[in-house]
Enzyme design. Structure first.
Site: not given
Length: 263
Positions: A106, A167, A193-194, A215-216
């Site tokens: 990635k 995040g 993301a987001g 992830n977050t």
């Protein structure tokens, strides 16, 4: 074949390899590797991203991710988190390939520390170099359809537009552009993301995305294991809704029961 069987066989293919789960998860921000492993298992993910500059995968003298999340069970996806130039990103992934033999990667090249938006100029340069060197590049990028097309034309095996800043947990901020990228792409498109909660993941899948990477949203939930499970179900529900085809939106009411034959 009944509909349930057909959906269960609705697999996701990237770089020629088939996966059942359309949820990809990261391995950072957890309190320890044990929690990481439990969350990944609950998510049902088969691909896990690893920030090779931050996560120990090579030093046996310290706790190693591979002891908790086996690369024999999961596809490791090395990423270039923390890289702000094409040169750093390429160097990082060369080291990852030497360390673990990984060629599915990635790529992310960040523009600044405040927004963590992608630097698309450096991303394009890094992608071109990596593809020439035989890497299979899944690429984090902006939600710009023009840049997404350029990255696909270079040979990237998956396009990964952001939903919102990394995040942030804000969810999909520009569904129109995400839809445009999906419509034009011949390779998988994954929101990256987001995402903040399960409904964000479901919306991404309802738009027609091939998958979602997060992830977050899991790691910083009050209960990461429960959130991982919620995300798994959201991905499955959103994908099934997309395949089913939603009803058209209407400006006025439409009765559920027919009016003909009323007494």
């Amino acid at each position: 074949m009944n509909k349930i069987t057909a959906v269960s066989q609705d697999t996701f293919i990237v770089a020629g390899r088939e996966y059942r789960s359309r949820l990809l998860v990261g391995t950072g921000k957890y309190k320890d590797f044990e929690e990481t492993a439990r969350a990944i298992e609950a998510s049902g993910a088969e691909i896990v991203t690893v920030a090779v500059r931050r996560v120990n995968v090579t030093d046996p003298g310290k706790p190693m991710l591979v002891d908790f999340v086996s690369p024999k069970t999961y596809t490791y996806l090395p990423n270039t988190a923390g890289c702000y130039s094409a040169q750093d990103a390429v160097r990082t992934l060369r080291l990852a390939r030497e360390a673990g033999g990984w060629d599915l990667v990635k790529l992310e090249v960040l523009g600044d520390q405040k927004t963590l938006f992608p630097n698309v100029v450096e991303t394009l340069a890094a992608a071109e170099t990596l593809i020439k060197e035989g890497f299979k590049v899944m690429v984090y990028t902006s939600d710009d359809p023009i840049i997404a097309k350029k990255l696909e034309d270079l040979g990237c095996c998956a396009i990964m537009p952001l939903a919102a800043p990394i995040g942030s947990g804000l969810g999909i901020q520009n569904p129109v552009n995400i839809r445009l990228i999906i419509e034009q792409s011949k390779v998988p498109v994954l929101v990256d993301a987001g995402v903040g909660t399960a409904s964000d993941a479901a919306i991404a899948m309802e738009l027609g995305c091939d998958g979602v990477l997060m992830n977050t949203a899991i790691a910083e939930a009050k209960d990461p294991i429960k959130m991982a499970r919620a995300m798994k179900l959201a991905i499955e529900a959103g994908r099934l809704a997309y395949l089913a085809g939603r009803m058209p939106k209407k400006r006025y009411a439409d009765p559920s029961s027919p009016l003909a034959g009323l007494i």
